[in-house]
Design a protein around this motif. Structure first.
Motif, mmCIF file in Angstrom:
data_model
loop_
_atom_site.group_PDB
_atom_site.id
_atom_site.type_symbol
_atom_site.label_atom_id
_atom_site.label_comp_id
_atom_site.label_asym_id
_atom_site.label_seq_id
_atom_site.Cartn_x
_atom_site.Cartn_y
_atom_site.Cartn_z
ATOM 1 N N LYS A 9 -18.953 -23.267 -18.799
ATOM 2 C CA LYS A 9 -18.234 -22.842 -19.922
ATOM 3 C C LYS A 9 -19.277 -22.866 -21.154
ATOM 4 C CE LYS A 9 -15.251 -21.205 -23.135
ATOM 5 N NZ LYS A 9 -15.123 -19.591 -23.267
ATOM 6 N N ARG A 10 -19.615 -21.666 -21.815
ATOM 7 C CA ARG A 10 -20.714 -21.695 -22.938
ATOM 8 C C ARG A 10 -19.615 -21.175 -24.032
ATOM 9 N NH1 ARG A 10 -26.504 -20.043 -23.190
ATOM 10 N NH2 ARG A 10 -26.606 -22.275 -22.637
ATOM 11 N N TYR A 11 -19.780 -22.016 -25.203
ATOM 12 C CA TYR A 11 -18.953 -21.443 -26.339
ATOM 13 C C TYR A 11 -19.612 -20.455 -27.239
ATOM 14 C CZ TYR A 11 -15.139 -24.658 -25.586
ATOM 15 O OH TYR A 11 -13.983 -25.472 -25.064
ATOM 16 N N ARG A 12 -19.012 -19.975 -28.074
ATOM 17 C CA ARG A 12 -19.675 -18.841 -28.994
ATOM 18 C C ARG A 12 -20.861 -19.523 -29.932
ATOM 19 N NH1 ARG A 12 -15.477 -14.940 -29.239
ATOM 20 N NH2 ARG A 12 -14.104 -16.684 -29.785
ATOM 21 N N GLU A 16 -22.906 -25.589 -24.503
ATOM 22 C CA GLU A 16 -22.564 -25.581 -23.075
ATOM 23 C C GLU A 16 -21.636 -26.570 -22.942
ATOM 24 O OE1 GLU A 16 -25.105 -23.567 -20.310
ATOM 25 O OE2 GLU A 16 -24.859 -25.325 -18.936
ATOM 26 N N ALA A 17 -20.214 -26.603 -22.778
ATOM 27 C CA ALA A 17 -19.494 -27.605 -22.477
ATOM 28 C C ALA A 17 -19.224 -28.120 -21.228
ATOM 29 C CB ALA A 17 -17.992 -27.010 -23.084
ATOM 30 N N LEU A 18 -19.366 -26.959 -20.275
ATOM 31 C CA LEU A 18 -19.203 -27.160 -18.733
ATOM 32 C C LEU A 18 -20.417 -26.516 -18.099
ATOM 33 C CD1 LEU A 18 -15.409 -27.097 -17.993
ATOM 34 C CD2 LEU A 18 -16.962 -28.964 -18.309
ATOM 35 N N ALA A 49 -5.082 -24.308 -19.230
ATOM 36 C CA ALA A 49 -4.096 -23.801 -19.932
ATOM 37 C C ALA A 49 -4.225 -22.552 -20.187
ATOM 38 C CB ALA A 49 -3.908 -24.599 -21.296
ATOM 39 N N LEU A 50 -5.342 -21.756 -19.932
ATOM 40 C CA LEU A 50 -5.745 -20.686 -20.473
ATOM 41 C C LEU A 50 -5.898 -20.380 -21.762
ATOM 42 C CD1 LEU A 50 -4.063 -17.384 -18.614
ATOM 43 C CD2 LEU A 50 -6.477 -17.573 -19.730
ATOM 44 N N LEU A 51 -6.149 -21.402 -22.580
ATOM 45 C CA LEU A 51 -6.574 -21.288 -23.947
ATOM 46 C C LEU A 51 -7.960 -20.620 -24.062
ATOM 47 C CD1 LEU A 51 -4.924 -24.652 -25.287
ATOM 48 C CD2 LEU A 51 -4.079 -22.217 -25.383
ATOM 49 N N GLU A 52 -8.875 -20.927 -22.829
ATOM 50 C CA GLU A 52 -10.116 -20.108 -22.882
ATOM 51 C C GLU A 52 -10.427 -19.569 -21.493
ATOM 52 O OE1 GLU A 52 -12.598 -20.173 -25.212
ATOM 53 O OE2 GLU A 52 -11.650 -21.816 -26.688
ATOM 54 N N ARG A 53 -11.410 -18.862 -21.211
ATOM 55 C CA ARG A 53 -11.712 -18.352 -20.019
ATOM 56 C C ARG A 53 -12.989 -18.886 -19.438
ATOM 57 N NH1 ARG A 53 -7.883 -13.420 -18.693
ATOM 58 N NH2 ARG A 53 -7.058 -13.113 -20.734
ATOM 59 N N PRO A 54 -13.413 -19.052 -18.506
ATOM 60 C CA PRO A 54 -14.477 -19.709 -18.130
ATOM 61 C C PRO A 54 -15.684 -18.324 -18.286
ATOM 62 C CG PRO A 54 -13.469 -19.090 -16.121
ATOM 63 C CD PRO A 54 -12.418 -18.813 -17.248
ATOM 64 N N SER A 55 -16.819 -19.270 -18.675
ATOM 65 C CA SER A 55 -18.089 -17.979 -18.946
ATOM 66 C C SER A 55 -18.580 -17.638 -17.464
ATOM 67 C CB SER A 55 -19.128 -18.706 -19.470
ATOM 68 O OG SER A 55 -18.811 -19.188 -20.767
#
Lengths: 230, 307
Positions: A9-12, A16-18, A49-55
């Motif tokens: 997961k990379r945020y905007r 890179e969080a994960l 929780a589907l608050l974010e989707r994986p990169s």
């Protein structure tokens, strides 16, 4: 129940969080997610929780791949996940009862049933009698417990909690964890992110340790080790 | 979803929205006042057009064509031509005024009585006074009738005595167009006003919407209270428009009656008809719903829960 398959997961903002996280959680398990602040615990929960989707990679919850889920199917998905946040996210303009009842109202539960279930949930968190209070009239610990009551009131099959005992004294924290354990005993899958080591030690449950966005230990033992650290 | 749950949700949204509006009476009043004033303009124009139409309906009888014959045309010819004209469907009545009768009339009314004794011949021609049929009143039809008479070789000239009524009807037609344009423009304004008000309400309730979406509320569930709010704004605005126009009619009724009496008429100002009111309320409701729907479709999409 939950499968993380090489999830990144990379945020905007570029963070890179994960990185390449893989693990598997069976239905009815209770799992602690631990690690330092910034290790990626919250991100894992947000992806579940589907608050974010994986990169990259796939997050599968209860057989559904969160990346490909249509927006029309998201409400039904969310109704099956009870979420407890670090900040309680209560609606301060209405009493405790209304806050806890919200998932039931959304699901179309009849009024009498709502009444019964809300009181039961409040009883479980030890707040029976506070239905008419406004959230701001309660202590921080009580607010946190209202949030937990709201998450469990509709008896979802999956319960995730992000630092649920952060604002509670040690005795109360243990009490709340025992409550989560009781949910797990009746079949709920429970995932708790916490850095409260006492709580983790008290309950000898599976622990997934995260460090800098990667699984250090506790990922699925049956999968070949494809865990990569950063 | 069962019918019971469906109707419960609608009742909840209905009552919830109504309650919110009533809890903020001042701001609700301000918004509905603007909507009411916007809707009152087309209603007032409609009443004006309706009343003006009724008032001049009687004037149709005043329209008169005068057909002047050439000097040497005999009375028999005139009678024959008058009979032909009378048979046409667009002609209601033809009155023949022979030159002798015309001279007699002139002698009586003009005051030149004795001076006319000097004249040897009668200089006045035969005249036909033609009243068109009620349905043949449009400027185009009257023009066609005028051309018909003017085409006769025996006819010297054709005069329309009441061109001002025809002009008035043309103005009335123009007013009807203005009404249609005003209704469209103000209808769009009402949509914009309601859309904007709903947008602000969505922004104010952002936290609540996030939580509702978090616990699995569908878009329809989130949208419903806003749709009811929009409909309430539209309906209350329409009621206010009705009130404003009714007050205006009551205020104007006396002076209009007085004015009519001075002109020898028993004309009375008519307020909005039942049909007018029904259309007004329905329009308010529909504009309210539509404005809310457009606004919520746009703005709810961007509100999602976050950790």
């Amino acid at each position: 129940m939950i499968v993380f398959d090489r999830v990144s997961k990379r945020y905007r903002n570029g963070r890179e969080a994960l990185a390449n996280v893989t693990f598997r959680i069976a239905s009815g398990e209770m799992v602690f997610l631990t690690g330092r602040s910034g290790a990626g615990k919250s991100t894992v929960l947000k992806l579940i929780a589907l608050l974010e989707r994986p990169s990259r990679g796939a997050v599968t919850v209860n057989g559904k791949n969160t990346k490909s889920l249509r927006s029309g199917a998201i409400p039904a998905f969310r109704r099956n996940v009870g979420v407890v946040f670090q900040d309680h996210k209560l609606l301060v303009d209405r009493p405790v009862f209304d806050n806890v009842a919200l998932p039931l109202v959304v699901a179309g539960t009849p009024l009498r049933e709502i009444d019964r279930r809300v009181r039961a949930a409040l009883d479980q968190v030890g707040l029976l009698g506070k239905e008419r209070s406004l959230p701001l009239e309660l202590s921080v610990g009580e607010q946190q417990r209202v949030g937990i009551a709201r998450a469990v009131v509709s008896k979802p099959p999956l319960l995730i909690a992000d630092e649920p005992t952060g604002n509670l004294d040690p005795a109360l924290a243990l009490e709340i964890m025992r409550l989560f354990k009781r949910f797990q005993d009746v079949g709920t899958t429970v995932i708790v992110a916490t850095h409260d080591v006492h709580v983790v030690h008290e309950f000898s449950q599976r622990v997934i340790v995260l460090d800098s966005g990667a699984v250090q230990s506790g990922g699925d033992d049956t999968l070949p080790s494809i865990v990569a650290s950063r | 979803m069962g019918l019971a749950v469906y109707s419960t949700r609608h009742v909840q949204a209905f009552l919830g929205s109504l309650g919110k509006l009533l809890r903020n009476p001042f701001s609700t009043f301000m918004t509905t006042l603007v909507i009411g004033l916007a809707l009152s303009v087309p209603l007032a124009l409609k009443i004006f057009v309706t009343n003006a139409g009724i008032a001049t309906g009687g004037f149709a009888n005043a329209i008169d064509l005068s057909v002047y014959f050439k000097q040497d045309v005999s009375l028999d010819t005139v009678n024959q031509l008058a009979r032909n004209a009378g048979e046409r469907p667009e002609v209601a009545e033809v009155k023949i005024v022979s030159s002798d009768e015309a001279l007699k009339e002139f002698r009586e009314y003009s005051g030149f009585g004795t001076a006319l004794e000097v004249l040897q011949d009668n200089p006045l021609p035969h005249v036909l006074h033609v009243r068109p049929a009620p349905f043949g009143n449009s400027p185009a039809q009257l023009e066609a009738l005028k051309r018909y008479f003017a085409a006769w070789p025996e006819v010297d000239m054709v005069q329309m005595d009441s061109e001002w009524v025809i002009r008035f009807n043309a103005i009335l037609d123009l007013m009807r167009r203005v009404l249609a344009i005003a209704a469209a423009v103000l209808g769009l304004s009402v949509l914009a006003i309601i859309g904007n008000t709903i947008r602000l309400e969505i922004l104010n309730r952002r936290a609540e919407i996030e939580v509702i979406k978090l616990v699995g509320g569908t878009n329809a569930f989130v949208r419903r209270p806003f749709l009811y709010t929009g409909m309430f704004y539209g309906l209350i605005g329409a009621l206010l428009a009705w009130l404003v126009v009714t007050i205006a009619v009551n205020v104007l009724e006396g002076p209009v009656r007085m004015l009519a009496q001075l002109y020898g008429s028993r004309y009375v100002l008519r307020g909005p008809t039942d049909d007018d009111v029904m259309v007004l309320l329905a329009t308010g409701l529909v504009l309210g719903w539509l404005g809310a729907w457009i606004s919520s479709a746009r703005h709810l999409r961007s509100i999602e829960p976050h950790a």
